[in-house]
Design an enzyme around this catalytic site. Sequence first.
Site, PDB file in Angstrom:
ATOM      1  N   GLN A  32      -8.331  -1.808   0.686  1.00  0.00           N
ATOM      2  CA  GLN A  32      -8.292  -3.011  -0.140  1.00  0.00           C
ATOM      3  C   GLN A  32      -8.182  -2.647  -1.616  1.00  0.00           C
ATOM      4  OE1 GLN A  32     -11.725  -5.577   0.088  1.00  0.00           O
ATOM      5  NE2 GLN A  32     -10.851  -7.079  -1.295  1.00  0.00           N
ATOM      6  N   ILE A  35      -4.646  -1.531  -2.418  1.00  0.00           N
ATOM      7  CA  ILE A  35      -3.708  -2.647  -2.516  1.00  0.00           C
ATOM      8  C   ILE A  35      -3.929  -3.436  -3.804  1.00  0.00           C
ATOM      9  CG2 ILE A  35      -3.029  -4.861  -1.507  1.00  0.00           C
ATOM     10  CD1 ILE A  35      -3.708  -3.677   1.236  1.00  0.00           C
ATOM     11  N   GLU A  36      -5.194  -3.728  -4.106  1.00  0.00           N
ATOM     12  CA  GLU A  36      -5.505  -4.622  -5.221  1.00  0.00           C
ATOM     13  C   GLU A  36      -5.251  -3.992  -6.583  1.00  0.00           C
ATOM     14  OE1 GLU A  36      -6.424  -7.877  -5.132  1.00  0.00           O
ATOM     15  OE2 GLU A  36      -5.926  -7.672  -3.023  1.00  0.00           O
ATOM     16  N   SER A  37      -5.632  -2.732  -6.754  1.00  0.00           N
ATOM     17  CA  SER A  37      -5.592  -2.146  -8.100  1.00  0.00           C
ATOM     18  C   SER A  37      -4.964  -0.764  -8.161  1.00  0.00           C
ATOM     19  CB  SER A  37      -7.018  -2.049  -8.651  1.00  0.00           C
ATOM     20  OG  SER A  37      -7.776  -1.108  -7.890  1.00  0.00           O
ATOM     21  N   TYR A 138      -9.156  -9.059   5.091  1.00  0.00           N
ATOM     22  CA  TYR A 138      -8.229  -9.149   3.966  1.00  0.00           C
ATOM     23  C   TYR A 138      -7.579 -10.527   3.892  1.00  0.00           C
ATOM     24  CZ  TYR A 138      -5.114  -7.871   0.269  1.00  0.00           C
ATOM     25  OH  TYR A 138      -4.483  -7.836  -0.950  1.00  0.00           O
TER      26      TYR A 138
END
Length: 281
Positions: A32, A35-37, A138
């Site tokens: 996660q 993907i996010e940052s 997610y």
Amino acid sequence: MTVNPISSGRIQSAIALASSKTGVDFDYLLGQAKIESGLNANARAGTSSASGLYQFVEQSWLAVVKKHGAEHGMAWAADSIGQSHGHFTVSDPATRSAILALRNDPTAASLMAAEHASDNKGELEGTLGRSANGTDLYMAHFLGLGGAKKFLSAMQSNPDASAASLFPQAAGANRSIFYAGNGQPRSLEAIYQRFADKLGAGSDSVTETRAANLAFAAQSLDLNGSTVVTGGNESAEDALAWATQAMGRLNTAPTSANALLRPSPANARLAYMMLAQMGGR
């Protein structure tokens, strides 16, 4: 004297700690964050208030800190957050800024992301009647808990249904997810599988360094044997100047030390440095 940015090793250590404390799967949390940052603790969104390793927007962050902050040493933050008609507020502007800045701290962000996922897991399992996996979690991050319940329940009934027809607002804001390159709408199952693949790739891309990086990798510079954690986008010179001034104030005016201990990212750094000094004596 050298100053290093927040390393992927330190970030993975923070995620491992969060996983250990909450029971949320390490690989999910790592995927996660990837993907996010891109594992950048100081990442900021250009179109929203999202910030940090897990790209929490302000209201989501205040909500999860209010609920779980006290469990992880952030009672000062949780106690400062109020709620009115579903909206979370902090009356003191400086305290609000300090709480929001915690999104850029890998440990705080990982712990709150794990607690948020754990909360969603229980809710999803109650709706679905099965164990929730990382992709389910997610979906709750992407669509919100209510949206995830709707998406996953619909997918169980009709996996080939168009996701855009069920989530027109989300589809309008995320066309590359809901529509293929030729403009055809993707099915619920196709979108679900795309997220599953991304989560797998996110964790696999750093698996080879995981064992070596689980040890805490602090940023440091040499200040008479003390450890100084640098702030985001802060130069070595600025970090050293801050540390020298802060320690000078403590050494020359110990009775005023309480003035330095207002909860803030800067004082978290100061406390860390003080503990490092005491440990070396």
